[in-house]
Scaffold this active site. Sequence first.
Site, PDB file in Angstrom:
ATOM      1  N   ARG A 100       0.832  -1.192   0.000  1.00 32.62           N
ATOM      2  CA  ARG A 100       0.000   0.000   0.000  1.00 32.62           C
ATOM      3  C   ARG A 100       0.878   1.257   0.000  1.00 32.62           C
ATOM      4  NH1 ARG A 100      -4.965  -0.765   1.555  1.00 32.62           N
ATOM      5  NH2 ARG A 100      -4.526  -2.315   3.157  1.00 32.62           N
ATOM      6  N   TYR A 101       2.108   1.099   0.465  1.00 31.55           N
ATOM      7  CA  TYR A 101       3.025   2.235   0.574  1.00 31.55           C
ATOM      8  C   TYR A 101       4.269   1.950  -0.256  1.00 31.55           C
ATOM      9  CZ  TYR A 101       0.218   2.842   4.823  1.00 31.55           C
ATOM     10  OH  TYR A 101      -0.801   2.968   5.712  1.00 31.55           O
ATOM     11  N   ARG A 104       7.039   0.211   2.248  1.00 33.33           N
ATOM     12  CA  ARG A 104       6.685  -0.909   3.118  1.00 33.33           C
ATOM     13  C   ARG A 104       5.811  -1.893   2.370  1.00 33.33           C
ATOM     14  NH1 ARG A 104       3.857   3.110   6.975  1.00 33.33           N
ATOM     15  NH2 ARG A 104       4.438   4.373   5.193  1.00 33.33           N
ATOM     16  N   CYS A 113      -4.560 -18.951  12.497  1.00 34.93           N
ATOM     17  CA  CYS A 113      -4.316 -18.221  13.739  1.00 34.93           C
ATOM     18  C   CYS A 113      -4.470 -19.183  14.903  1.00 34.93           C
ATOM     19  CB  CYS A 113      -5.335 -17.104  13.920  1.00 34.93           C
ATOM     20  SG  CYS A 113      -5.224 -15.847  12.655  1.00 34.93           S
ATOM     21  N   CYS A 117     -10.108 -14.020  16.587  1.00 36.91           N
ATOM     22  CA  CYS A 117     -10.641 -12.836  17.252  1.00 36.91           C
ATOM     23  C   CYS A 117     -11.930 -12.473  16.529  1.00 36.91           C
ATOM     24  CB  CYS A 117      -9.653 -11.687  17.157  1.00 36.91           C
ATOM     25  SG  CYS A 117      -7.974 -12.198  17.551  1.00 36.91           S
ATOM     26  N   CYS A 120     -11.904  -9.674  13.874  1.00 37.48           N
ATOM     27  CA  CYS A 120     -10.815  -9.708  12.878  1.00 37.48           C
ATOM     28  C   CYS A 120     -11.198  -9.014  11.569  1.00 37.48           C
ATOM     29  CB  CYS A 120     -10.439 -11.154  12.589  1.00 37.48           C
ATOM     30  SG  CYS A 120      -9.151 -11.298  11.335  1.00 37.48           S
ATOM     31  N   ARG A 122      -9.520  -9.263   8.857  1.00 35.11           N
ATOM     32  CA  ARG A 122      -9.224 -10.164   7.737  1.00 35.11           C
ATOM     33  C   ARG A 122     -10.041 -11.439   7.871  1.00 35.11           C
ATOM     34  NH1 ARG A 122      -3.022  -9.286   7.651  1.00 35.11           N
ATOM     35  NH2 ARG A 122      -2.867  -7.424   6.340  1.00 35.11           N
ATOM     36  N   ASP A 281     -12.109  -1.561  11.791  1.00 33.20           N
ATOM     37  CA  ASP A 281     -12.288  -1.484  10.344  1.00 33.20           C
ATOM     38  C   ASP A 281     -13.717  -1.861   9.990  1.00 33.20           C
ATOM     39  OD1 ASP A 281      -9.642  -0.737   9.649  1.00 33.20           O
ATOM     40  OD2 ASP A 281      -8.999  -2.772  10.132  1.00 33.20           O
ATOM     41  N   ASP A 318      -7.473   2.545   9.572  1.00 35.75           N
ATOM     42  CA  ASP A 318      -7.094   2.133   8.228  1.00 35.75           C
ATOM     43  C   ASP A 318      -8.259   2.540   7.357  1.00 35.75           C
ATOM     44  OD1 ASP A 318      -5.080   0.797   6.686  1.00 35.75           O
ATOM     45  OD2 ASP A 318      -4.830  -0.543   8.399  1.00 35.75           O
ATOM     46  N   LYS A 325      -3.253   4.083   6.468  1.00 35.95           N
ATOM     47  CA  LYS A 325      -3.498   4.467   7.860  1.00 35.95           C
ATOM     48  C   LYS A 325      -3.527   5.971   7.997  1.00 35.95           C
ATOM     49  CE  LYS A 325      -1.613   0.318   9.823  1.00 35.95           C
ATOM     50  NZ  LYS A 325      -1.174  -0.256   8.520  1.00 35.95           N
TER      51      LYS A 325
HETATM   52  C1  LIG Z   1      -0.391  -1.188   8.348  1.00 35.54           C
HETATM   53  C2  LIG Z   1       0.302  -1.522   7.143  1.00 35.54           C
HETATM   54  C3  LIG Z   1       1.671  -1.239   7.027  1.00 35.54           C
HETATM   55  C4  LIG Z   1       2.483  -0.599   8.134  1.00 35.54           C
HETATM   56  O1  LIG Z   1       2.130   0.719   8.415  1.00 35.54           O
HETATM   57  P1  LIG Z   1       2.867   1.503   9.592  1.00 35.54           P
HETATM   58  O2  LIG Z   1       2.107   2.771   9.735  1.00 35.54           O
HETATM   59  O3  LIG Z   1       4.277   1.679   9.184  1.00 35.54           O
HETATM   60  O4  LIG Z   1       2.791   0.644  10.818  1.00 35.54           O
HETATM   61  C5  LIG Z   1       2.281  -1.592   5.841  1.00 35.54           C
HETATM   62  N1  LIG Z   1       1.623  -2.177   4.830  1.00 35.54           N
HETATM   63  C6  LIG Z   1       0.306  -2.449   4.916  1.00 35.54           C
HETATM   64  C7  LIG Z   1      -0.377  -3.092   3.753  1.00 35.54           C
HETATM   65  C8  LIG Z   1      -0.401  -2.149   6.087  1.00 35.54           C
HETATM   66  O5  LIG Z   1      -1.703  -2.441   6.168  1.00 35.54           O
HETATM   67  S1  SF4 Z   2      -7.019 -10.330  14.473  1.00 32.11           S
HETATM   68 FE1  SF4 Z   2      -7.485 -11.851  12.859  1.00 32.11          FE
HETATM   69  S2  SF4 Z   2      -5.518 -12.307  11.906  1.00 32.11           S
HETATM   70 FE2  SF4 Z   2      -5.077 -11.351  13.903  1.00 32.11          FE
HETATM   71  S3  SF4 Z   2      -4.875 -13.065  15.339  1.00 32.11           S
HETATM   72 FE3  SF4 Z   2      -7.002 -12.375  15.445  1.00 32.11          FE
HETATM   73  S4  SF4 Z   2      -8.087 -13.696  13.987  1.00 32.11           S
HETATM   74 FE4  SF4 Z   2      -5.908 -13.854  13.502  1.00 32.11          FE
END
Ligand SMILES: *Cc1c(COP(=O)(O)O)cnc(C)c1O
Ligand code: SF4
Length: 356
Positions: A100-101, A104, A113, A117, A120, A122, A281, A318, A325
């Site tokens: 996304r960046y 990074r 997992c 959670c 979650c 995802r 989210d 996010d 973010k």
């Molecule tokens: C959160 C995230 C990061 C890291 O972001 P930081 O602000 O540096 O912690 C990098 N890539 C993705 C896809 C993310 O969702």
């Molecule tokens: S938040 Fe989602 S990905 Fe993270 S530990 Fe919990 S269930 Fe797993």
Amino acid sequence: MKDYSWRDQLSRRLTSAADLPPGFRLSANERRFFETDQKLRVLPFNVTPYYFSLADPRDPRCPVRRQVMPTDLEFLHKPYESDDPLCEAGYTVGPGMVRRYRDRCALKVTDRCAAHCRFCFRRYFTGAAKSMLTTGQVKRAALYLAKHPEISELLLTGGDPLVLGDGMLKMILGVIRGKNPGLVLRICTRTPAVLPQRITPELCALLAGNTPLWVITHFNHPKEITPESSAALERLVDTGIPVLNQTVLLKGVNDSEQTLARLFRAMAALRVKPYYLFQGDLVKGTSHFRTNLARGIGLMRRLSRRVSGICLPRYAVDLPGGGGKMLLERLDVKRVERGFYIIDNYAKKLYKYPKE
Ligand SMILES: *Cc1c(COP(=O)(O)O)cnc(C)c1O
Ligand code: SF4
């Protein structure tokens, strides 16, 4: 409770209502989840005996219990919620790889997992809980990173990378490190909170051998800080691994000033820096966990006067739609349109987040 090895903890996980101990009283909401068709249950029930032992068997409002016991509220979908609110699909640059960046990248090494959670973000990925990257796919990721030297950090995430065994982790770290010696690695894991037995001296040595490497944990409530989880964090820090913590702001679990202050102070005392507090989210079926933005901002404002700088995380969301973010300290709460806050990201693009 008997302290099983981490593999025993994983194989003895609770995954159905039949696994609940005899004295455990399901609430009406919890019971309705288990009575609903399997196919509708996006994220299956899944919890380690260790984490479950911290849940109050008589009180469905227990903050540990609420994080792992499913309820029928998960079947409730809001119009602005989606399966993939961060549009990870649109930022995928290879198998499991989300960029996304510019500097990074994130690599989802497994969809498994130790515990699920209920909030979650995802959950549509994690819910499958059956795959991990192959050696070939990890090699492709390593090659992509080598071809893009502007990427200075790689997040290993999932699922939870630390449900993989040491051998698999060694392969992943070795393949990536082999082609990218200076890359900063981050391992994002909830195991210190839900499976602290996983943080063995052997694992710590493996991680320490791959420096520069940071571990990002996920603690949401002071009840999760136990002798076992404290020892796990201390083992990591004592090995020389820098550890940060991310917390998700969860309605009815930790959305109070006292609870968050206690959590952040306890983290600092364990030499773990609170890094982010995340606004929920907009993923389908999690609205019962979301606090509204105005409340979150108020909480953070009061906390910033109450706890020290090393205890205080950054409050961020996010952005839905893949905006990345955004620090909520910057939010202009007066910009509201038809029930949505209008937020611009670092690239000055506009995104919406519901006011309710
Ligand atoms: C959160 C995230 C990061 C890291 O972001 P930081 O602000 O540096 O912690 C990098 N890539 C993705 C896809 C993310 O969702
Ligand atoms: S938040 Fe989602 S990905 Fe993270 S530990 Fe919990 S269930 Fe797993």
